[in-house]
Design a protein around this motif. Structure first.
Motif, PDB file in Angstrom:
ATOM      1  N   GLY A 126      -8.038  11.177   3.457  1.00 44.83           N
ATOM      2  CA  GLY A 126      -7.832   9.821   2.957  1.00 44.83           C
ATOM      3  C   GLY A 126      -8.924   9.408   1.987  1.00 44.83           C
ATOM      4  O   GLY A 126      -8.669   8.711   1.003  1.00 44.83           O
ATOM      5  N   GLU A 142      -8.121  10.960  -1.316  1.00 44.29           N
ATOM      6  CA  GLU A 142      -7.014  10.241  -1.947  1.00 44.29           C
ATOM      7  C   GLU A 142      -7.484   8.902  -2.507  1.00 44.29           C
ATOM      8  O   GLU A 142      -7.085   8.505  -3.609  1.00 44.29           O
ATOM      9  N   GLU A 143      -8.334   8.220  -1.768  1.00 43.03           N
ATOM     10  CA  GLU A 143      -8.863   6.929  -2.236  1.00 43.03           C
ATOM     11  C   GLU A 143      -9.731   7.125  -3.481  1.00 43.03           C
ATOM     12  O   GLU A 143      -9.670   6.326  -4.419  1.00 43.03           O
ATOM     13  N   LYS A 154      -7.431   7.551  -6.409  1.00 47.07           N
ATOM     14  CA  LYS A 154      -6.845   6.263  -6.814  1.00 47.07           C
ATOM     15  C   LYS A 154      -7.815   5.452  -7.660  1.00 47.07           C
ATOM     16  O   LYS A 154      -7.404   4.730  -8.563  1.00 47.07           O
TER      17      LYS A 154
END
Length: 72
Positions: free
Chosen positions: A9, A12-13, A16
């Protein structure tokens, strides 16, 4: 949520937010996989690192080798 899920995560963050993880981040993620005895995930993380054009360093290789040795 498991430790590896949280780690993924984070990657992924970062993506982003437009932040490209470097060798240190990937090596930490590999180490996390090894600490949770998920060597296949560690190797997958290494593959992702290479795919993302991040050059592994000596610490990355040492971490992977130690993880593989611990599994046997």
């Amino acid at each position: 949520m498991g430790l590896n899920s949280k780690s993924l995560g984070i990657l992924e963050e970062m993506a982003k937010e437009g932040v490209k993880p470097g060798v240190f981040v990937y090596t930490c993620m590999i180490q996390t996989c090894i600490q949770t005895r998920e060597i296949k995930e560690a190797i997958n993380m290494y593959d992702r690192m290479v795919h993302d054009s991040i050059k592994p360093d000596n610490v990355t290789y040492y971490t992977l080798i130690q993880g593989c040795l611990q599994q046997n």
